[in-house]
Scaffold this motif. Sequence first.
Motif, mmCIF file in Angstrom:
data_model
loop_
_atom_site.group_PDB
_atom_site.id
_atom_site.type_symbol
_atom_site.label_atom_id
_atom_site.label_comp_id
_atom_site.label_asym_id
_atom_site.label_seq_id
_atom_site.Cartn_x
_atom_site.Cartn_y
_atom_site.Cartn_z
ATOM 1 N N UNK A 240 -22.863 -40.455 23.004
ATOM 2 C CA UNK A 240 -22.063 -39.176 22.656
ATOM 3 C C UNK A 240 -21.180 -39.407 21.506
ATOM 4 N N UNK A 241 -20.355 -40.513 21.902
ATOM 5 C CA UNK A 241 -19.211 -40.922 20.758
ATOM 6 C C UNK A 241 -19.896 -41.343 19.334
ATOM 7 N N UNK A 242 -21.075 -41.837 19.643
ATOM 8 C CA UNK A 242 -21.673 -42.487 18.300
ATOM 9 C C UNK A 242 -22.193 -41.162 17.695
ATOM 10 N N UNK A 270 -16.936 -49.097 28.227
ATOM 11 C CA UNK A 270 -17.215 -48.361 26.971
ATOM 12 C C UNK A 270 -16.556 -49.328 25.822
ATOM 13 N N UNK A 271 -15.666 -50.156 26.116
ATOM 14 C CA UNK A 271 -15.229 -51.005 24.831
ATOM 15 C C UNK A 271 -16.291 -52.062 24.670
ATOM 16 N N UNK A 275 -19.817 -51.053 18.732
ATOM 17 C CA UNK A 275 -19.728 -51.948 18.005
ATOM 18 C C UNK A 275 -19.025 -51.519 16.498
ATOM 19 N N UNK A 276 -19.625 -50.718 15.892
ATOM 20 C CA UNK A 276 -19.052 -50.161 14.652
ATOM 21 C C UNK A 276 -18.077 -48.872 14.894
ATOM 22 N N UNK A 277 -18.386 -48.276 16.144
ATOM 23 C CA UNK A 277 -17.850 -46.977 16.391
ATOM 24 C C UNK A 277 -16.277 -47.335 16.645
ATOM 25 N N UNK A 278 -15.595 -46.257 16.371
ATOM 26 C CA UNK A 278 -14.205 -46.166 16.463
ATOM 27 C C UNK A 278 -13.995 -45.803 18.140
#
Length: 321
Positions: A240-242, A270-271, A275-278
Amino acid sequence: MKHVIALDVGGTGMKAALVGADGELLHQARRPTGRERGPDAVVEGILGFAAELRAHGIRAHGEPASAAGVAVPGIVDEAEGVAAYAANLGWRDVPLRALLSERLGGVPVALGHDVRTGGLAEGRVGAGRGADRFLFVPLGTGIAGAIGIDGKVEAGAHGFAGEIGHIVVRPGGAECPCGQRGCLERFASASAVSRAWAEASGDPDADAADCAKAVASGDERAVRVWQEAVDALADGLVTALTLLDPRTLIIGGGLAEAGETLFTPLREAVRRRVTFQKLPSLVPAALGDTAGCLGAGLLAWDLIEAAGPSVETTDPSEVTT
């Protein structure tokens, strides 16, 4: 005093309030939804409850409510004001907005989906306050989501936006009532954890709260059940956050009541996956079971603001009770 009616309709109970312009809850009430009496009786119960709230507002504040907001479960056509389908309530295609407006003297009525409405409240006045982008995910009997963008909640083209519980996280896994296999809510909802812990503990009455307590006490069986749920939830949240890149990720519902027993391992899970996501702020919901009612009130005040000073209501002397 100018106020609005807010109604939050659930599968077993209804919560209602009169809400002032500053968000103050001027009056609160609850009653059973009465679904055992059938869908028509549920609708009549909602209309009657709203009419009682209107009458109370006139007595207590000298004027009728200026608008109303109602949050309901299931599939909701917010644009048309139709409660399209709710399995728990047994209704189909109920023109609830029109029915409520008629019962309430013609005032404007907003109809919203329960999770999106609760998310609206969490985003504006709760845990997501000040965030321009947030995702609200309550973990209850199932899992849904509310996508917040600049103080509004996105419903999607067909009203299905935010259904994160039906992201497939375990392909080929447990069958979901939606028709897929391996959906997130089959592994990480409060009901899923309850089922898994009842089986692992051998106690058919054990639930997710019991599992959380056992985790806190170091029970290895509980830790395994809990971690499987946390891992599945993290997989769904990272998907979802991606896609959405929220600034704040708000977790609510029954499972969130476990506090840091949930949030500490979930933040770490989650952490590890990003990878590239904030990485967004991952926080517990702040409003509890008042979120739906507060959100319904916000929907009603939004209607008044959009309409401007032309909104009129029936004179109190014309109302019969």
